[in-house]
Design a protein around this motif. Structure first.
Motif: not given
Length: 250
Positions: A90-111
């Protein structure tokens, strides 16, 4: 590595690397106290990691996709509430791709995010799709081949939509596959609409099952059972018609 877990080797020319203070997200997203508390509990840091734009990836902008922003969220919890992602979207007026990091793992998320047809200054954001967790040091793939920014955005979203939907379907029903000769090209928007319909119908089936488990009266159980069979048949219809490429995660 499965397609839904693919991590990308974002181009160095697109590197941005700016830490975004949470209060900037609050300000632009109109965050209330509950949302701010959610950020405090679940988010450690937000970094605007890369800006995929015509000048950084050498692809022409399209009407709907001028740039794609990649945000890296360092999460304090293994499960990140979708409200966090939605607030940033909502805050960023462009399509977004997220890299979510937790510990030593990462995954992509997007809508899937697109300008509103009624008001091009507003954005419509769909359901969120998430890839599988990968080790932080997992090999990364080059960006998908695309002719323009719009096509690149679709290629980045496709494996997330296909992978998460296939996982949901495999856990719910044994879906029949349509014959190969009947297959037709399916747009990303159509796949996302079908994926969201499957998700909603699966939730409906689970709610009916919960009602059935609570009900003690025989006559009411008979009626709820009939409702459950109808809901399961609709779920099977939706999953049976789902594009084969999405079902098999090709």
């Amino acid at each position: 590595m499965t397609a839904s877990g693919t991590l990308y080797d974002w181009p160095r020319a697109a590197a941005f690397g700016r830490v975004i203070p949470k209060n900037k997200i609050y300000e632009h997203a109109g965050a209330n106290t509950a949302l701010k508390d959610l950020f405090v509990r679940e988010v450690d840091q937000i970094v605007w990691l890369h800006k995929l734009a015509p000048e950084t990836v050498n692809l022409a902008a399209t009407k709907q996709v001028a740039e794609i922003q990649v945000f890296r969220i360092t999460a304090r919890t293994a499960t990140l509430d979708a409200q966090v992602l939605r607030a940033i979207d909502k805050a960023i007026p462009f399509p977004l791709i997220f890299e979510v990091v937790h510990g030593d793992r990462v995954r992509l998320a997007a809508a899937y995010k697109r300008p509103s047809e009624a008001d091009s200054a507003r954005w419509v954001v769909g359901d969120y799709f998430q890839g599988e967790w990968q080790p932080e040091d997992a090999p990364r793939a080059p960006l998908p081949v695309a002719l323009n920014m719009g096509a690149l955005y679709e290629r980045l979203l496709e494996p997330l939509v296909a992978g998460q939907t296939a996982k949901l379907v495999s856990g719910m029903v044994e879906a029949p596959q349509p014959p190969a000769e009947s297959e037709k090209p399916v747009s990303l928007e159509e796949r996302i609409a079908r994926a969201e319909a499957i998700k909603a119908q699966a939730r409906g089936v689970e709610r009916i099952k919960a009602r059935l488990a609570r009900e003690k009266q025989f006559n009411k159980r008979v009626a709820i059972n009939a409702e459950l069979r109808a809901a399961q048949q609709e779920l099977e219809r939706l999953t049976g018609a789902y594009p084969r490429a999405a079902m098999t995660n090709e």
